[in-house]
Design a protein around this motif. Structure first.
Motif, PDB file in Angstrom:
ATOM      1  N   LEU A  63     -79.410 -27.840  -5.963  1.00  0.00           N
ATOM      2  CA  LEU A  63     -78.915 -28.391  -4.702  1.00  0.00           C
ATOM      3  C   LEU A  63     -79.661 -29.677  -4.344  1.00  0.00           C
ATOM      4  CD1 LEU A  63     -76.955 -27.963  -2.372  1.00  0.00           C
ATOM      5  CD2 LEU A  63     -78.718 -26.645  -1.224  1.00  0.00           C
ATOM      6  N   LYS A  64     -80.958 -29.671  -4.500  1.00  0.00           N
ATOM      7  CA  LYS A  64     -81.785 -30.824  -4.129  1.00  0.00           C
ATOM      8  C   LYS A  64     -81.518 -32.027  -5.034  1.00  0.00           C
ATOM      9  CE  LYS A  64     -86.634 -32.079  -4.283  1.00  0.00           C
ATOM     10  NZ  LYS A  64     -86.687 -32.549  -5.634  1.00  0.00           N
ATOM     11  N   ASP A  65     -81.364 -31.813  -6.325  1.00  0.00           N
ATOM     12  CA  ASP A  65     -81.249 -32.909  -7.281  1.00  0.00           C
ATOM     13  C   ASP A  65     -79.808 -33.316  -7.607  1.00  0.00           C
ATOM     14  OD1 ASP A  65     -83.977 -32.957  -7.336  1.00  0.00           O
ATOM     15  OD2 ASP A  65     -84.178 -31.936  -9.264  1.00  0.00           O
ATOM     16  N   TYR A  66     -78.837 -32.648  -7.009  1.00  0.00           N
ATOM     17  CA  TYR A  66     -77.433 -33.012  -7.221  1.00  0.00           C
ATOM     18  C   TYR A  66     -77.141 -34.270  -6.398  1.00  0.00           C
ATOM     19  CZ  TYR A  66     -72.326 -32.236  -7.530  1.00  0.00           C
ATOM     20  OH  TYR A  66     -70.978 -32.349  -7.762  1.00  0.00           O
ATOM     21  N   TYR A  67     -76.579 -35.286  -7.028  1.00  0.00           N
ATOM     22  CA  TYR A  67     -76.372 -36.570  -6.344  1.00  0.00           C
ATOM     23  C   TYR A  67     -75.481 -36.444  -5.112  1.00  0.00           C
ATOM     24  CZ  TYR A  67     -71.590 -37.345  -8.103  1.00  0.00           C
ATOM     25  OH  TYR A  67     -70.251 -37.258  -8.350  1.00  0.00           O
ATOM     26  N   LYS A  70     -73.433 -36.039 -14.121  1.00  0.00           N
ATOM     27  CA  LYS A  70     -72.842 -36.929 -15.127  1.00  0.00           C
ATOM     28  C   LYS A  70     -71.980 -38.034 -14.485  1.00  0.00           C
ATOM     29  CE  LYS A  70     -68.712 -34.265 -16.056  1.00  0.00           C
ATOM     30  NZ  LYS A  70     -68.032 -33.371 -16.942  1.00  0.00           N
ATOM     31  N   ASP A  71     -71.393 -37.763 -13.323  1.00  0.00           N
ATOM     32  CA  ASP A  71     -70.552 -38.764 -12.659  1.00  0.00           C
ATOM     33  C   ASP A  71     -71.277 -39.473 -11.521  1.00  0.00           C
ATOM     34  OD1 ASP A  71     -68.388 -38.093 -14.293  1.00  0.00           O
ATOM     35  OD2 ASP A  71     -67.766 -36.467 -12.952  1.00  0.00           O
ATOM     36  N   ALA A  72     -72.590 -39.328 -11.469  1.00  0.00           N
ATOM     37  CA  ALA A  72     -73.366 -39.949 -10.384  1.00  0.00           C
ATOM     38  C   ALA A  72     -73.273 -41.475 -10.493  1.00  0.00           C
ATOM     39  CB  ALA A  72     -74.814 -39.515 -10.456  1.00  0.00           C
ATOM     40  N   PRO A  73     -73.132 -42.139  -9.360  1.00  0.00           N
ATOM     41  CA  PRO A  73     -73.101 -43.611  -9.398  1.00  0.00           C
ATOM     42  C   PRO A  73     -74.444 -44.153  -9.873  1.00  0.00           C
ATOM     43  CG  PRO A  73     -73.042 -42.805  -7.120  1.00  0.00           C
ATOM     44  CD  PRO A  73     -72.998 -41.617  -8.022  1.00  0.00           C
ATOM     45  N   GLU A 130     -69.171 -26.015  -5.704  1.00  0.00           N
ATOM     46  CA  GLU A 130     -69.113 -26.754  -6.969  1.00  0.00           C
ATOM     47  C   GLU A 130     -70.191 -26.272  -7.944  1.00  0.00           C
ATOM     48  OE1 GLU A 130     -69.051 -31.080  -6.869  1.00  0.00           O
ATOM     49  OE2 GLU A 130     -68.218 -30.957  -4.834  1.00  0.00           O
ATOM     50  N   ILE A 131     -71.402 -26.135  -7.431  1.00  0.00           N
ATOM     51  CA  ILE A 131     -72.514 -25.696  -8.270  1.00  0.00           C
ATOM     52  C   ILE A 131     -72.253 -24.292  -8.792  1.00  0.00           C
ATOM     53  CG2 ILE A 131     -74.974 -25.060  -8.254  1.00  0.00           C
ATOM     54  CD1 ILE A 131     -75.401 -27.386  -6.248  1.00  0.00           C
ATOM     55  N   THR A 132     -71.809 -23.414  -7.919  1.00  0.00           N
ATOM     56  CA  THR A 132     -71.542 -22.027  -8.316  1.00  0.00           C
ATOM     57  C   THR A 132     -70.424 -21.955  -9.346  1.00  0.00           C
ATOM     58  OG1 THR A 132     -72.270 -21.267  -6.147  1.00  0.00           O
ATOM     59  CG2 THR A 132     -70.955 -19.733  -7.448  1.00  0.00           C
ATOM     60  N   LYS A 133     -69.379 -22.753  -9.152  1.00  0.00           N
ATOM     61  CA  LYS A 133     -68.259 -22.762 -10.109  1.00  0.00           C
ATOM     62  C   LYS A 133     -68.745 -23.204 -11.492  1.00  0.00           C
ATOM     63  CE  LYS A 133     -63.743 -24.737 -10.974  1.00  0.00           C
ATOM     64  NZ  LYS A 133     -62.814 -25.804 -10.659  1.00  0.00           N
ATOM     65  N   LEU A 134     -69.533 -24.287 -11.528  1.00  0.00           N
ATOM     66  CA  LEU A 134     -70.065 -24.757 -12.806  1.00  0.00           C
ATOM     67  C   LEU A 134     -70.979 -23.709 -13.435  1.00  0.00           C
ATOM     68  CD1 LEU A 134     -70.346 -27.055 -14.889  1.00  0.00           C
ATOM     69  CD2 LEU A 134     -72.309 -27.857 -13.556  1.00  0.00           C
ATOM     70  N   LEU A 135     -71.793 -23.084 -12.617  1.00  0.00           N
ATOM     71  CA  LEU A 135     -72.698 -22.040 -13.096  1.00  0.00           C
ATOM     72  C   LEU A 135     -71.916 -20.878 -13.706  1.00  0.00           C
ATOM     73  CD1 LEU A 135     -75.484 -20.684 -13.313  1.00  0.00           C
ATOM     74  CD2 LEU A 135     -75.196 -19.954 -10.955  1.00  0.00           C
ATOM     75  N   GLU A 136     -70.865 -20.456 -13.030  1.00  0.00           N
ATOM     76  CA  GLU A 136     -70.036 -19.363 -13.559  1.00  0.00           C
ATOM     77  C   GLU A 136     -69.371 -19.759 -14.873  1.00  0.00           C
ATOM     78  OE1 GLU A 136     -67.380 -18.339 -10.379  1.00  0.00           O
ATOM     79  OE2 GLU A 136     -68.961 -17.333  -9.229  1.00  0.00           O
ATOM     80  N   GLU A 137     -68.854 -20.998 -14.937  1.00  0.00           N
ATOM     81  CA  GLU A 137     -68.230 -21.477 -16.179  1.00  0.00           C
ATOM     82  C   GLU A 137     -69.243 -21.479 -17.321  1.00  0.00           C
ATOM     83  OE1 GLU A 137     -66.666 -25.327 -15.164  1.00  0.00           O
ATOM     84  OE2 GLU A 137     -65.032 -24.467 -13.970  1.00  0.00           O
ATOM     85  N   LYS A 138     -70.442 -21.967 -17.050  1.00  0.00           N
ATOM     86  CA  LYS A 138     -71.503 -22.010 -18.073  1.00  0.00           C
ATOM     87  C   LYS A 138     -71.882 -20.595 -18.513  1.00  0.00           C
ATOM     88  CE  LYS A 138     -75.308 -23.821 -20.062  1.00  0.00           C
ATOM     89  NZ  LYS A 138     -75.214 -24.238 -21.435  1.00  0.00           N
TER      90      LYS A 138
END
Length: 191
Positions: free
Chosen positions: A35-39, A186-189, A136-144
Motif C-alpha cells: 500500500l505504501k509503495d504503490y504509486y 509497472k505503469d507508474a509515471p 486492486e492490490i488484493t485482486k493482483l495478489l489473488e491472481e498471483k
C-alpha cells in the motif's frame, strides 16, 4: 475475528503437513508495504494534499473577512462609547453594532459548517480511493496466488487485536511482496 480465522487456517496448515496428504504451498506478503509503495497511493495522497490546501486557502480568506468584520465591530464599539454622541446617533450605532455582530456570528457558523462538510467530503473521497487501491492490490495478489498455486498467503504486516504480529516468523524466500510491487508499479509515471 480475523485472528480466529488466521488461527484456524494455521491449524489447518499444520494438520495437512502432519498428515502428509499433500504438500502445502504458503507465501507471505507485506500489505502495508504494498500500500505504501504503490504509486497510486502517492497520487491519492497528493490529491488529498491539494484539496486540503484549497480548504486552508478558503478558510484563510474567510478568516480574513471575519477579522475585518471584527475590526468594524470594534470601531463601532468605540464610536458607541463616545460620550459626546447624542442619543439618536448612539441608537443608530448600536443597531449597526448589533447587525455586524449577528453577521459575524453567522459568518463564523457558516465557515465552520462549510469546513466540516468539505473535510467530510475529502475524507470520504480518500476512503473511496484507498478502498479501490486495496481492491486492486488484493485482486493482483489473488491472481498471483492462483497462478503460482499457493494454498495460503499470509499478510506478515498484520497484527492481532493485542497488537502482536499474527505471523511471528516466515522465511523471506516465501515473501512475494517484491514481485507484486513490480507488477503494481509497472505503469507508474516516470519521475
Amino acid at each position: 475475528m480475523k485472528t480466529g480465522i488466521l488461527f484456524a487456517a494455521l491449524i489447518a496448515v499444520m494438520s495437512f503437513a502432519q498428515v502428509g496428504a499433500q504438500e502445502i504451498k504458503v507465501a507471505t506478503v507485506d500489505m502495508k508495504r504494498l500500500l505504501k509503495d504503490y504509486y497510486r497511493t502517492d497520487e491519492a495522497q497528493q490529491e488529498l494534499n491539494e484539496k486540503q490546501a484549497l480548504l486552508t486557502k478558503a478558510n484563510n480568506e474567510k478568516q480574513k473577512q471575519i477579522q475585518e468584520l471584527e475590526e468594524e465591530i470594534n470601531t463601532l464599539r468605540k464610536q458607541f462609547e463616545d460620550p459626546s454622541l447624542n442619543e439618536a446617533k448612539k441608537k443608530e450605532i448600536y443597531e449597526q453594532l448589533q447587525l455586524k455582530q449577528q453577521e459575524g456570528i453567522a459568518m463564523s457558523r457558516s465557515l465552520k459548517e462549510y469546513l466540516d462538510r468539505k473535510r467530510r467530503q475529502v475524507q470520504e473521497e480518500m476512503q473511496r480511493q484507498m478502498r479501490g487501491i486495496l481492491e486492486e492490490i488484493t485482486k493482483l495478489l489473488e491472481e498471483k496466488a492462483k497462478a503460482d498455486d499457493y494454498d495460503f498467503v499470509f499478510d506478515k504486516s498484520g497484527n492481532s487485536t493485542t497488537q502482536v504480529p499474527v505471523l511471528l516468523y516466515s522465511k523471506d524466500t516465501y515473501d512475494i511482496t517484491e514481485g507484486l510491487l513490480k507488477e503494481l508499479n509497472k505503469d507508474a509515471p516516470k519521475k
